[in-house]
Structures are given as C-alpha cells and as structure tokens.
Scaffold this active site. Structure first.
Site: not given
Length: 381
Positions: A30, A90-92
């Site tokens: 990520r 940016a998601s979990l």
C-alpha cells in the site's frame, strides 16, 4: 520483519487475507500508492484535518501507510480552501482484502475496478491476474494520473481510464467481476449488462440515511435480474454523481410541532437500526447541530429530504411539546419513528439479512431474507 509484513501476517492469521491474495499484497504494498502528502484528522484545525508530509515526518507517514487504517489522500475533490470533506482515500487493508476475497476470482478472470483512487486496488488485481485482465476507471483526471504513475513504478499495467464509473467501461466488457471502491445508492444497469452471467459485482451501497452495506450481486442470464445480499458493514465515500444532498432547512412550508414518540438515540442506535430505517425512508438525510456553549443540552438531529421537507428533534427532553419541529409536505420525523417500529416488528434484523435485486432496466428492489419478501413501503421499489 517490517511493519507491512507484520500487518500481512496479522491479516492472514485473522482470516481477512486469503492465501490466494497474499502474493499480490506483497508485490503491491500500500505504501507504494500513498502520495507523499496525506491528511489526518485534527480537532484543532478549522476544517478538521491537517496535512502530513512524508518529507517532514517520514516516520509518521510510513507508520500510517503500513497500518490497518484509512489514509485520506484528498479533500474537497482537490479544490483549495474547501470545507474539509474527505473525497479520496486508501481504505483499510483488512477491508480491501475482504472485498477482494468476495469477488471469488480465479486465474484468467477479467475485472473492472471502479474508483481507481490511489491505484492500490487496481494494483492488487493486476498483481494477481495480470494487467491485461484489469481495467480501472477514475472520474478525477489528477487522481488517475497519480495512480497510473504509481502502478507503472511497481511494474503493473492495468488499463487506466478517465471516465464516470457509473457507466462502467463497455470497451473492455464483458467482465467476470466488477469491483467498486465508491458507494452507490443505485446500482447502475450498465454494471449488470457489462458482467457475464454468473459474474459478481461487489460494491458499497447505502441510503442517504445509512451508507453502510457491502453488496455482493450475482448477475443472471441476459434479460434476467441480478440478486445479492449485503454481506458486511462497510462505509465508503460516495460516487460523485450519487452524493447525498446537504441537510438544509426550507424557508417555509406546512409546519408541525410536538413531542417525539421515540428517543432520538434509537434513530441511529446502531448500524443495523440505521440501515433498516434508511430502507424505509430513502431520500432522507440526517445531520447534528448544537450550540458551542452547551453541546449536550442543545444537541439536535436534523432531517432533510432535499425537496422541501425538514425536521429538527431535540435529544434532551424529547418528550416535551416543543421537542420536534417539522416543516414541509413530509413529516420526516414521523417517518423515522414509523420506520424504527417496522424494523423492531421484524425482529431488529441485522443488515446482512437484507438483499437487493437489480432488474435489467435498472429498477432495484430491497428485500428481507428472501427476494420474495420485498421491503414494502420502501421508496426504492
């Protein structure tokens, strides 16, 4: 072991990250997709956020990028001096892993990824399937350019398209799966038409009252409806064209005052209550107001349908004669009370007991437990 590797181990141990996705998460970390400037919440800031620059505080930036937390990457659609509304993130990682797992992909599948954002999800899909089998659509040209640069830097090459994701992307159809990272109130008929029979659509879905459900649809044969259930509690930013209206009070209209018959706390008691209520009063949004000198004593819930109806309900002394003020042709608080009673009478169902049918022409019907049991009275039908 570095922080990201520990995170992946934790996600694997918890079951959130399936073994079939572990390699993709390792190849497309990520942090490689998080921009150098992000935003973190801060009560001291006028708009609720302060900037975090990687060059200024690299340790904090890296800790955030490699954590199981949301990272806000854009405010106010990129416009300066905005009110401070998060519009891209940016998601979990745990949520991303769970959503990708819900697609049920196998080698050779073709996927449409809607809402490119940072490019991380498209990168994970490309790392698993190959770039030639992944198309990702982003409405914001600047975000799309940043995502494409990050993808290329990682040696990943999905097709990146600047377009409105609500229309899908017919040029690369049909798809085995469509994956959306932005919430919708209505599933576009184009998504269903561009997915092969038996294919899967996974998207966040919500009402203006409760943006809360993760929907997994299975597409039927040509001319048939798609059916699916809400499989998780998940809240995402809205598709830009389906963002809810602002809560505003009309200048005039039919007026009513009186006590509340329901403790306002129960109107949003938990996500399941809010989800059920929202299904019955689609189009109604709530917000909270209070006076700074006495927040607890003056807190109120405000409701609006964006079409001239509005209500305000006081949290303290809600049984008193002046606790509820309603304006407009609809009595919105009365509708909330009735919707809560409907939810209670059906055993306070959790959101995973609900499902959705999308017909070929785009009409969608919410149901409880079985497609034969539509949520009658819902403004969705």
């Amino acid at each position: 072991m570095d922080t990201y590797a520990r995170l992946l181990d934790e996600l694997s141990t918890s079951g959130a990250l399936g073994e079939e996705w572990r390699g993709a998460f390792e190849r497309a970390p990520r942090s490689a997709f998080i921009p150098d400037r992000v935003w973190i919440q801060a009560k001291s800031s006028p708009n609720g956020f302060v900037r975090l620059d990687r060059a200024v505080d690299p340790e904090r930036w890296e800790g955030l990028a490699d954590s199981d937390a949301v990272v806000v990457t854009q405010l106010d659609d990129g416009f300066e001096e905005g009110p401070g509304v998060a519009t891209s993130s940016a998601s979990l990682p745990s949520l991303v892993a769970m959503m990708l797992g819900r697609l049920g992909l196998s080698g050779g599948d073709r996927v449409l990824d809607i809402g490119t954002g940072t490019g991380w999800t498209a990168g994970l899909l490309a790392a698993r399937l190959g770039g030639d089998r992944v198309t990702t659509v982003e409405v914001d040209p600047e975000l799309a350019a940043q995502a494409e640069a990050a993808l290329r830097a990682q040696g990943l090459s999905p097709t990146v398209v600047v377009a409105d994701g609500l229309a899908g992307w017919e040029a690369s159809a049909p798809y085995d799966a469509i994956h959306s990272t932005a919430a919708v109130q209505r599933v576009p008929a184009e998504w269903v038409a561009q997915t092969r029979p038996g294919g899967v659509i996974v998207t966040p879905w919500g009402t203006t009252y409760a943006n809360a459900g993760l929907l997994r649809l299975v597409v039927g044969e040509p001319g048939e409806a798609a059916h699916g259930r809400f499989v998780e509690n998940a809240s995402f930013m809205w598709m830009r064209a389906q963002r809810p209206h602002a809560v505003t009070r009309p200048e005039a209209g039919p007026e009513h005052r009186g006590p509340a018959r329901l403790d306002p706390d129960l109107a949003i008691e938990n996500v399941h209550a809010a989800f059920g209520i929202g299904l019955r009063i689609s189009g109604v949004r709530y917000a909270h107001t209070w006076e700074p000198e006495d927040p607890a004593g003056t807190a109120r819930m405000q409701l609006s349908d964006g079409a001239g109806s509005w209500a305000s309900i006081r949290y303290v002394r809600w049984e008193e004669a002046d606790a509820v003020h309603q304006l407009g042709p609809r009595r919105l608080w009365d509708e909330v009370e009735s919707a809560r009673l409907w939810w209670e009478e059906r055993g306070k169902p959790e959101l995973t007991r609900f499902g959705l049918t999308v017909h070929p022409e785009g009409r969608q019907v919410v149901w409880l437990d079985d497609p034969r049991h539509s949520v009658s009275g819902s403004r969705l039908t």
